[in-house]
Enzyme design. Structure first.
Site, mmCIF file in Angstrom:
data_model
loop_
_atom_site.group_PDB
_atom_site.id
_atom_site.type_symbol
_atom_site.label_atom_id
_atom_site.label_comp_id
_atom_site.label_asym_id
_atom_site.label_seq_id
_atom_site.Cartn_x
_atom_site.Cartn_y
_atom_site.Cartn_z
ATOM 1 N N SER A 74 0.817 -1.209 0.000
ATOM 2 C CA SER A 74 0.000 0.000 0.000
ATOM 3 C C SER A 74 0.855 1.265 0.000
ATOM 4 O O SER A 74 1.998 1.271 0.450
ATOM 5 C CB SER A 74 -0.913 0.033 1.238
ATOM 6 O OG SER A 74 -1.825 -1.033 1.209
HETATM 7 N N1 SAH Z 1 -1.395 -4.645 4.021
HETATM 8 C C1 SAH Z 1 -0.577 -4.659 2.805
HETATM 9 C C2 SAH Z 1 -1.401 -4.470 1.564
HETATM 10 C C3 SAH Z 1 -1.874 -5.765 1.072
HETATM 11 S S1 SAH Z 1 -2.763 -5.737 -0.453
HETATM 12 C C4 SAH Z 1 0.507 -3.603 2.896
HETATM 13 O O1 SAH Z 1 0.844 -3.193 3.991
HETATM 14 O O2 SAH Z 1 1.054 -3.220 1.895
HETATM 15 C C5 SAH Z 1 -4.168 -6.672 0.060
HETATM 16 C C6 SAH Z 1 -3.914 -8.086 0.462
HETATM 17 O O3 SAH Z 1 -5.180 -8.646 0.822
HETATM 18 C C7 SAH Z 1 -3.365 -8.997 -0.630
HETATM 19 O O4 SAH Z 1 -2.171 -9.572 -0.200
HETATM 20 C C8 SAH Z 1 -4.463 -10.041 -0.831
HETATM 21 O O5 SAH Z 1 -3.957 -11.316 -1.141
HETATM 22 C C9 SAH Z 1 -5.165 -10.011 0.516
HETATM 23 N N2 SAH Z 1 -6.539 -10.531 0.530
HETATM 24 C C10 SAH Z 1 -7.493 -10.396 -0.420
HETATM 25 N N3 SAH Z 1 -8.627 -10.997 -0.028
HETATM 26 C C11 SAH Z 1 -8.382 -11.534 1.207
HETATM 27 C C12 SAH Z 1 -9.158 -12.309 2.134
HETATM 28 N N4 SAH Z 1 -10.410 -12.679 1.867
HETATM 29 N N5 SAH Z 1 -8.584 -12.671 3.296
HETATM 30 C C13 SAH Z 1 -7.300 -12.331 3.588
HETATM 31 N N6 SAH Z 1 -6.520 -11.612 2.749
HETATM 32 C C14 SAH Z 1 -7.049 -11.223 1.576
#
Ligand code: SAH
Length: 224
Positions: A74
């Protein structure tokens, strides 16, 4: 970490950019500046350790970056804003949905007592768990699983943060909030998304506030 150049100056520049964006968005967010404890947490986390080798030069640019598996790390401003909106203190136990590379997880771990983080893509969950352990974050538990179910064994939480966009607010997660605790979550709205803050009330109801338009990867349904 001797193979990495000192990135302190870049990190300070990133914090200045985040401060400027908070000022620009204050009317929408109601938060005019990043809280000092959030700034301090961002200052302490080596973001370059969460960014793939090919993207190192942009590790402290205020933008999302690809991390593989079709996922992203992010934008730092968004991590700061969502963390500020959680309004959690040093004793808090927080649930994160969407560990990804674990950057937001690390920022939370700097701030609160315990972080539980769920990631639906197994290699990402494993990679983040390893990276967070290497960096010495002992107050984090990463699990491979579907965030829609939350983490009932550890509920209720002092805050829940979702870093993928859901078609609607999952009520399972609302039910895992303590009264007065916040759920910060991007929710699909028409062709876009809006960042929402929900606050659990003691009578079981919820207050909802829409903060500002955002762009996250979609929250998917896992098979776990
Ligand atoms: N928190 C991260 C951003 C992650 S992007 C950061 O600090 O940069 C969003 C993430 O959510 C992805 O890795 C994706 O695989 C995950 N995701 C999507 N749907 C999900 C679900 N149902 N349960 C858990 N994780 C999920």
């Amino acid at each position: 970490m001797s193979d990495h150049p000192d990135r302190t100056a870049e990190r300070e520049h990133m914090l200045e950019t985040i401060g400027a964006l908070f000022r620009l968005t204050a009317r929408d967010t109601g938060v005019g500046a990043p809280p000092p404890d959030v700034i301090e947490a961002l200052r302490r986390v080596p973001r370059h350790r969460f960014v793939p080798p090919g993207e190192q030069r942009l590790a402290y640019a205020d933008m999302p970056l690809p991390i593989g598996q079709g996922q992203t790390i992010s934008q730092p401003y968004m991590v700061a804003l969502m963390t500020a909106l959680l309004e959690v203190g040093s004793g808090a136990r927080v649930l994160e949905i969407g560990t990804g590379c674990g950057y937001q997880t690390a920022v939370l771990a700097e701030l609160v007592a315990q972080v539980y983080s769920l990631e639906v893509v197994k290699p990402l969950a494993e990679g983040a768990a390893r990276r967070l352990a290497e960096l010495g974050y002992g107050n984090v538990e990463v699990r491979h699983g579907d965030g829609y179910a939350g983490w009932p064994e550890q509920a209720p939480f002092d805050g829940i943060i979702v870093t993928a966009a859901a078609p609607r607010v999952p009520m399972t997660l609302v039910r895992q909030l303590k009264p007065g605790a916040n759920l910060v979550i991007p929710v699909t709205r028409g062709p876009g998304q809006v960042l929402c803050v929900l606050c659990g009330k003691s009578n079981g109801g919820v207050n909802r506030r829409d903060v500002l338009p955002v762009a996250f990867v979609p929250m998917v349904r896992g098979q776990t």
